[in-house]
Design a protein around this motif. Structure first.
Motif, PDB file in Angstrom:
ATOM      1  N   GLU A  60       3.948   1.293 -35.771  1.00  0.00           N
ATOM      2  CA  GLU A  60       4.611   2.567 -36.113  1.00  0.00           C
ATOM      3  C   GLU A  60       6.017   2.368 -36.661  1.00  0.00           C
ATOM      4  N   VAL A  61       6.474   1.120 -36.698  1.00  0.00           N
ATOM      5  CA  VAL A  61       7.839   0.851 -37.181  1.00  0.00           C
ATOM      6  C   VAL A  61       7.858   1.012 -38.702  1.00  0.00           C
ATOM      7  N   ARG A  62       8.930   1.614 -39.215  1.00  0.00           N
ATOM      8  CA  ARG A  62       9.111   1.675 -40.675  1.00  0.00           C
ATOM      9  C   ARG A  62      10.363   0.890 -41.039  1.00  0.00           C
ATOM     10  N   THR A  63      10.317   0.168 -42.135  1.00  0.00           N
ATOM     11  CA  THR A  63      11.459  -0.686 -42.483  1.00  0.00           C
ATOM     12  C   THR A  63      12.007  -0.369 -43.875  1.00  0.00           C
ATOM     13  N   PHE A  64      13.319  -0.574 -43.993  1.00  0.00           N
ATOM     14  CA  PHE A  64      14.007  -0.454 -45.283  1.00  0.00           C
ATOM     15  C   PHE A  64      14.845  -1.707 -45.470  1.00  0.00           C
ATOM     16  N   ASN A  65      14.576  -2.454 -46.517  1.00  0.00           N
ATOM     17  CA  ASN A  65      15.403  -3.642 -46.776  1.00  0.00           C
ATOM     18  C   ASN A  65      16.692  -3.280 -47.497  1.00  0.00           C
ATOM     19  N   LEU A  66      17.705  -4.090 -47.232  1.00  0.00           N
ATOM     20  CA  LEU A  66      19.024  -3.824 -47.802  1.00  0.00           C
ATOM     21  C   LEU A  66      19.081  -3.969 -49.317  1.00  0.00           C
ATOM     22  N   ASP A  67      18.419  -5.016 -49.814  1.00  0.00           N
ATOM     23  CA  ASP A  67      18.684  -5.357 -51.208  1.00  0.00           C
ATOM     24  C   ASP A  67      17.574  -6.209 -51.811  1.00  0.00           C
ATOM     25  N   GLU A  68      17.670  -6.416 -53.100  1.00  0.00           N
ATOM     26  CA  GLU A  68      16.712  -7.263 -53.822  1.00  0.00           C
ATOM     27  C   GLU A  68      17.395  -7.750 -55.100  1.00  0.00           C
ATOM     28  N   TYR A  69      17.054  -8.962 -55.517  1.00  0.00           N
ATOM     29  CA  TYR A  69      17.566  -9.467 -56.796  1.00  0.00           C
ATOM     30  C   TYR A  69      16.966  -8.677 -57.944  1.00  0.00           C
ATOM     31  N   VAL A  70      17.729  -8.548 -59.009  1.00  0.00           N
ATOM     32  CA  VAL A  70      17.220  -7.957 -60.241  1.00  0.00           C
ATOM     33  C   VAL A  70      17.078  -9.084 -61.259  1.00  0.00           C
ATOM     34  N   GLY A  71      15.975  -9.081 -61.984  1.00  0.00           N
ATOM     35  CA  GLY A  71      15.820 -10.078 -63.055  1.00  0.00           C
ATOM     36  C   GLY A  71      14.872 -11.200 -62.667  1.00  0.00           C
ATOM     37  N   ILE A  72      14.346 -11.181 -61.437  1.00  0.00           N
ATOM     38  CA  ILE A  72      13.251 -12.107 -61.121  1.00  0.00           C
ATOM     39  C   ILE A  72      12.085 -11.256 -60.626  1.00  0.00           C
ATOM     40  N   ASP A  73      10.888 -11.783 -60.826  1.00  0.00           N
ATOM     41  CA  ASP A  73       9.702 -11.054 -60.418  1.00  0.00           C
ATOM     42  C   ASP A  73       9.688 -10.871 -58.902  1.00  0.00           C
ATOM     43  N   LYS A  74       9.102  -9.775 -58.433  1.00  0.00           N
ATOM     44  CA  LYS A  74       9.079  -9.571 -56.985  1.00  0.00           C
ATOM     45  C   LYS A  74       8.269 -10.658 -56.258  1.00  0.00           C
ATOM     46  N   PHE A  75       7.381 -11.335 -56.998  1.00  0.00           N
ATOM     47  CA  PHE A  75       6.603 -12.413 -56.367  1.00  0.00           C
ATOM     48  C   PHE A  75       7.249 -13.798 -56.562  1.00  0.00           C
ATOM     49  N   HIS A  76       8.415 -13.831 -57.194  1.00  0.00           N
ATOM     50  CA  HIS A  76       9.165 -15.097 -57.305  1.00  0.00           C
ATOM     51  C   HIS A  76       9.432 -15.597 -55.886  1.00  0.00           C
ATOM     52  N   PRO A  77       9.326 -16.910 -55.638  1.00  0.00           N
ATOM     53  CA  PRO A  77       9.502 -17.396 -54.254  1.00  0.00           C
ATOM     54  C   PRO A  77      10.853 -17.022 -53.632  1.00  0.00           C
ATOM     55  N   GLN A  78      11.878 -16.801 -54.468  1.00  0.00           N
ATOM     56  CA  GLN A  78      13.193 -16.466 -53.896  1.00  0.00           C
ATOM     57  C   GLN A  78      13.503 -14.966 -53.920  1.00  0.00           C
ATOM     58  N   SER A  79      12.525 -14.150 -54.305  1.00  0.00           N
ATOM     59  CA  SER A  79      12.799 -12.701 -54.233  1.00  0.00           C
ATOM     60  C   SER A  79      12.869 -12.320 -52.759  1.00  0.00           C
TER      61      SER A  79
END
Ligand code: GLP
Length: 249
Positions: A60-79
């Motif tokens: 039942e927990v919902r999560t919101f992440n703080l941030d994400e890089y722009v300019g790399i694919d979301k499946f990039h290993p460092q995203s």
């Protein structure tokens, strides 16, 4: 602000996990803000252990992440999308629809930032987990960021790109931009826990606790939040005037 000092990274991780576990036990449908970086990895490992031991569930927990890089694919290993799946989501029972990470689709960034922001305002976080950058950044709110910012696209500081280059093959590969919750979003969380360890964070921790509140060390804004818990190791606490392992303001 309540500050707790521990021997090392492992002790910080255990204590921070115990804090988060208590919140989930009290409120199984907790809305939880999540951070990336090296600091929370140990905390996440302890949460996974608590889940495997049957102490908590994330159903039942919902999560919101703080941030994400722009300019790399979301499946990039460092995203940060990949990071969260690797270090937490793939090991717990959180339903995929309960996970929120800022989208980094370049086509419509401003609109996506607005949508993320609107979603957060409808879902006030009960608890926000934070790390801190050497330059005092929280999320990706770099020195000089406006304190009134809500989710926005930020140009990353040189220091941040250098610090984060350890995860990439070279400095050139580190993105120049990111999407991040603004300071205002972070301050809108009911409770905040910030974790840090190592000598390299000592100046940032000092400025966060004693520095002028302002954009130069963005974490200093936390002095104004009513419910902040700081959990740090001895090295990160080395510039604080602590006569015991606990300090409160
Ligand atoms: C990154 C993240 C922050 C994190 C900081 C510190 O840039 N955007 O949320 O707190 O770095 O990272 P670390 O814990 O690896 O020192």
């Amino acid at each position: 602000m309540q500050i707790y000092k521990y021997k090392d990274y492992n002790e910080v991780s255990k204590a921070a996990a115990a804090f988060v576990i208590r919140e989930i036990v009290k409120k199984p449908n907790l809305i939880l803000g999540l951070a990336t970086g090296t600091s929370p990895i140990g905390l996440y490992q302890n949460l996974i252990k608590a889940y495997n031991d049957g102490i908590i569930s994330f159903k039942e927990v919902r999560t919101f992440n703080l941030d994400e890089y722009v300019g790399i694919d979301k499946f990039h290993p460092q995203s940060y999308h990949s990071f969260m799946h690797k270090y937490l989501f793939d090991h717990i029972d959180i339903p995929p629809q309960n996970i929120n990470i800022p989208s980094n689709d370049l086509k419509n960034m401003e609109q996506l930032a607005k949508e993320y922001n609107d979603k957060m305002f409808g879902n006030q976080r009960d608890l926000q987990i934070l790390g801190i950058g050497k330059n005092g950044h929280i999320g990706f709110n770099e020195p000089g960021s406006r304190l009134g910012n809500m989710t926005f696209i930020v140009k990353l500081d040189d220091q941040t790109r250098i610090d984060n280059s350890r995860f990439f093959d070279s400095l050139e590969e580190v993105p120049h931009y990111a999407i991040t919750m603004g300071i205002k979003n972070i301050m809108f969380s009911k409770k905040i826990i910030l974790i840090a360890s190592g000598e390299a964070k000592a100046d940032a921790i000092f400025e966060m606790v004693y520095g002028d509140v302002g954009g130069q060390y963005p974490a200093s804004i936390l002095q104004l939040h009513p419910d902040v818990t700081i959990m740090i190791d001895e090295a990160a606490a080395s510039r604080l005037e602590m006569t015991s392992n606990y300090l409160t303001f």
